[in-house]
Write an enzyme that holds these catalytic residues in place. Structure first.
Site, PDB file in Angstrom:
ATOM      1  N   GLU A 117       0.885  -1.172   0.000  1.00 36.40           N
ATOM      2  CA  GLU A 117       0.000   0.000   0.000  1.00 36.40           C
ATOM      3  C   GLU A 117       0.912   1.207   0.000  1.00 36.40           C
ATOM      4  OE1 GLU A 117      -1.484   3.269   1.034  1.00 36.40           O
ATOM      5  OE2 GLU A 117      -1.766   2.382   3.022  1.00 36.40           O
TER       6      GLU A 117
ATOM      7  N   CYS B  11      -1.645   8.765   2.779  1.00 39.70           N
ATOM      8  CA  CYS B  11      -1.455   8.269   1.416  1.00 39.70           C
ATOM      9  C   CYS B  11      -2.652   8.598   0.524  1.00 39.70           C
ATOM     10  CB  CYS B  11      -1.245   6.758   1.430  1.00 39.70           C
ATOM     11  SG  CYS B  11       0.218   6.219   2.342  1.00 39.70           S
TER      12      CYS B  11
END
Length: 476
Positions: A256, A290
């Protein structure tokens, strides 16, 4: 009349930070084999919080061997028995949530309000959620009797230290794996406190091991031949290096990575609600997210109205002491990250975008950056293409839904997006066209342990959370 907020600091007395910490291997804290240490500092004032051991290749090997030894008994436990340990951990996290929230804000720099009200409830929720799955793996859709992989090597980032730990460790343990986890170099303390929670919960020795260190420690862990599964949340550059390391091996991998999310506002969106979503999308955790909505795509006809309201709202944001309950934006995590943010913001100006930030007084010590937005941004600007990972918003415009989709997808990343409109049909159409792993509808940065999270393209692959998060830790 303007009312000023009086200081409302959370007490540091609720957390007792030791002057030094060792590595957590096989249920015990121990010094690093080489004796190396490094300091972890508070980004709000550069105060040294503690000294932490630097794990070497020898330490990684010790930890993996401990995890391998523990795997035999841990994986053989009935799922209901493993669930008991996860439930205990979840309850201990709740009991110690105030202590952990203060620790997280001290070590990371994020506002205590976010650590307390967002991070810690989600940390406990993930352990509760996966405790519920531990005895139901045969009903998860991965076969009648799925088996664990073995030893999981996990590398987590500094933006959500304890939450990313929960995302990784909870499903791994529920599935019967054992874990060697490396927290980020700048935020090691909450993982070490979690090690103490594991001991409190009576977790068998070796099931969870915590190795502190820099990138070299993570590289040794990823490359260790007896690690069966690698999971990393971090930058795209680190993810690419990890992918190269595990290529040609039989290790299972999930990544990720970075993001450059588009927050798309149509002309029929409720402006005030959208403004709150934009602020939450980019200034939550100082933009250290993110999936942050770092690109605002606004329909041309409402650009002026939206920007006026957005600037007015940004002018009310309070930047300062992370332990003050009134603080909206805390400290940037490190000097290196601050330099990166400044470099990209300067590039935005030099490339012709118009920079704006509200008047705010930044503290003298520590690492700070005012909430900032850029208008006049084109898709060619670096600030529209590169992940800044800070409180910086780039504003672009569009005329049609098709143009919005084209601009939103014009990025090497594909982690998240937000759509603001009153038309349900438009939301569904956009969600189907956007190349993003998560699409939020009239909200942003909402997380739930039952909902899978992950991206496309350079944002990585695999999913964490929900039933989908089990697959990464099962031999399927």
């Amino acid at each position: 009349m303007t009312f000023e907020y009086a200081p409302a600091p959370e007490s540091r007395a609720v957390v007792d930070i030791a002057p030094s910490y060792g590595l957590f291997i096989d249920g015990e804290f121990a010094d690093a084999a080489g004796g190396k240490v490094f300091k972890t500092v508070s980004p709000a004032n550069e105060e040294v919080l503690s000294e932490v051991a630097q794990a070497s290749a020898e330490d990684v090997d010790r930890a993996v061997k401990a995890a391998r030894k523990a795997f035999e008994k841990w994986s053989a436990l009935p799922g209901a028995e493993r669930a008991k340990y996860l439930f205990r951990i979840a309850r201990l996290i709740q009991e110690r949530s105030r202590e952990l929230a203060v620790l997280e804000s001290l070590d990371n720099g994020k506002p205590i309000r976010e650590s307390r009200d967002s991070d810690l409830p989600l940390v406990a929720a993930h352990f509760f959620y996966y405790a519920g799955w531990a005895d139901k793996l045969g009903h998860a859709g991965y076969g009648a009797d799925p088996k664990p992989l073995g030893v999981a090597g996990q590398v987590i980032p500094w933006n959500f230290p304890l939450l990313m730990l929960a995302w990784k460790i909870a499903p791994a343990l529920a599935c019967g794996n054992t874990v060697v986890l490396k927290p980020a170099e700048t935020t090691p303390l909450s993982a070490l406190f979690f090690a103490d929670i594991c001991r409190q919960a009576g977790l068998p020795k070796g099931v969870v091991n915590i190795l502190t260190g820099d990138g070299s420690t993570g590289a040794e862990l990823v490359a260790h031949p007896d690690v069966n599964k690698v999971a990393c949340t971090g930058s795209t550059e680190v993810g690419k290096a990890i992918a190269r390391t595990v290529a040609g091996t039989d290790k299972k991998l999930t990544l990720e990575l970075g993001g450059k999310a588009a927050n798309i506002v149509f002309d029929d969106a409720p402006i005030d609600q959208a403004v709150e979503g934009i602020v939450n999308g980019i200034f939550f955790k100082q933009g250290h997210v993110c999936c942050a909505g770092s690109r605002l795509l606004v329909q041309e006809s409402v650009q002026d109205e939206l920007l006026e309201a957005l600037k007015r709202r940004m002018s009310t944001l309070r930047v300062g002491d992370p332990l003050d309950k009134n603080t909206d934006i805390g400290a940037i995590n490190s000097a290196e990250q601050l330099a990166r943010i400044k470099e990209l913001a300067d590039a935005g100006e030099s490339e012709g975008a118009e920079r704006w930030a509200p008047a705010c007084e930044l503290p003298d010590a520590g690492y700070w950056f005012a909430p900032t937005l850029f208008t006049g941004v084109t898709q060619a600007h670096r600030i529209a293409q590169e992940e800044i990972f800070g409180p910086v918003l780039s504003v672009l415009t569009f005329r049609t839904p098709e143009e919005a989709v084209a601009k939103a997808n014009n990025t090497p990343y594909g982690l998240s997006a937000g759509v603001w409109t009153e038309k349900g049909s438009r939301i569904l159409w956009m969600a189907n066209k956007l190349r993003a792993g998560i699409v939020w509808s009239n909200t942003f940065n909402k997380f739930d342990p039952a909902s899978p999270f992950g991206g496309y393209k350079e944002s990585g692959f695999g999913r964490e959370g929900g039933r989908h998060g089990l697959e990464a830790y099962l031999d399927v």
